[in-house]
Design an enzyme around this catalytic site. Structure first.
Site, short mmCIF file in Angstrom:
data_model
loop_
_atom_site.label_atom_id
_atom_site.label_comp_id
_atom_site.label_asym_id
_atom_site.label_seq_id
_atom_site.Cartn_x
_atom_site.Cartn_y
_atom_site.Cartn_z
CG ASP A 159 -1.88 1.21 1.22
OD1 ASP A 159 -2.31 1.62 0.11
OD2 ASP A 159 -2.19 1.77 2.28
CB CYS A 198 -3.16 0.53 -2.53
SG CYS A 198 -3.20 2.27 -2.97
CG ASN A 199 -9.66 0.60 -2.77
OD1 ASN A 199 -10.60 -0.08 -3.18
ND2 ASN A 199 -9.29 0.57 -1.50
CB CYS A 238 -9.38 4.78 0.51
SG CYS A 238 -7.76 5.24 1.19
#
Ligand code: DGL
Length: 260
Positions: A12, A75-76, A185
């Site tokens: 991330d 991590c979007n 998120c």
């Protein structure tokens, strides 16, 4: 040749992915993990897609150097901006990514769904296509949240600024009949309770973490990479901000749980 005993790499832009890691480690207790937080370059959500692609690629290089057998982009923002390119670049390894759990909310029967994400995630075609897919089944309210991941990165759940910033961001959404909130998120689960508290009625939160973990399990099984040897799980932390304090913080956040 990738080893079944190898760890799984999780990445991330910073501490957010630790919320995903908690589900991964819990549901896959025979697997070991290496988490890499790119805290020196956080936040990703207000950079360009090209910049995020470059940063995520660099992190994957670091994780591959640790001989991981699969990569989870926790991590979007990096999933939306970079996953197809990374999958093309590294075809030898499963690369999975978290994305806003809109399907999970729709499948649960929610009809008025708020999706919170970074400005980059919400602006990219991947997210737009996802919303279009569920358009006929639910009202989707998309809320880009500039600055929010960064505040959480700096202060996790304890900064008074987080509450003030969140109230301001969410104010226009509180007039809508929201019944489900997608935390798009991975930083946001740390303030999940604060997000719920903005509403004067109960709302369910969706992260997509269980679905992602199940998908990872299927990918590992298909490639004969799922472990069955019941060796004690290990979780190692790495960070681009290479300080003892940063690594201790990751460990502490992981140990304390996100409380959702
Ligand atoms: N945690 C990340 C996500 O899921 C990114 C936050 C950021 O770096 O802006 O989108």
């Amino acid at each position: 040749m990738v080893s079944q005993q190898a760890p799984i790499g999780v990445l991330d832009s910073g501490v957010g992915g630790i919320s995903t890691l908690q589900t991964l480690t819990k549901l896959l207790p025979d697997e070991s993990f290496i988490f890499y937080g790119d805290s020196a370059n956080a936040p990703y959500g207000e950079k360009s897609a090209a910049e995020v692609q470059k940063l995520a690629d660099h992190v994957i290089d670091q994780l591959r150097a640790q001989a991981v057998k699969a990569i989870v982009i926790a991590c979007n923002t990096a999933t939306s901006a970079a996953k197809p390119q990374l999958m093309t670049k590294y075809p030898d390894m499963p690369i999975l990514g978290i994305e806003p759990a809109l399907k999970e909310a729709v499948d649960a029967g929610k009809k008025d769904i708020l999706v919170m994400g970074t400005p980059l995630t919400i602006s990219l075609p991947k997210y737009r296509a996802q919303v279009a897919r569920f358009d006929s089944q639910a009202n989707v309210y998309s809320l880009p949240c500039p600055g929010l991941a960064d505040l959480i990165e700096q202060g996790h759940d304890g900064l008074p600024e987080i509450e003030a910033h969140l109230s301001e961001l969410m104010a226009p959404m509180l007039e809508k009949p929201v019944d489900g909130v997608v935390l798009g998120c991975t930083h946001y689960p740390f303030i999940g309770k604060l997000i719920q508290a903005q509403f004067d009625h109960p709302v369910t939160l969706y992260t997509g973490y269980e679905g992602l973990t199940n998908y990872l399990k299927r990918q590992l099984t298909d490639r004969h990479l799922l472990r069955h040897d019941h060796v004690k799980q290990t979780v190692k932390f790495m960070s681009s901000r290479q300080t003892v304090a940063e690594l201790a913080l990751y460990q502490q956040l992981f140990d304390s749980g996100i409380g959702l």
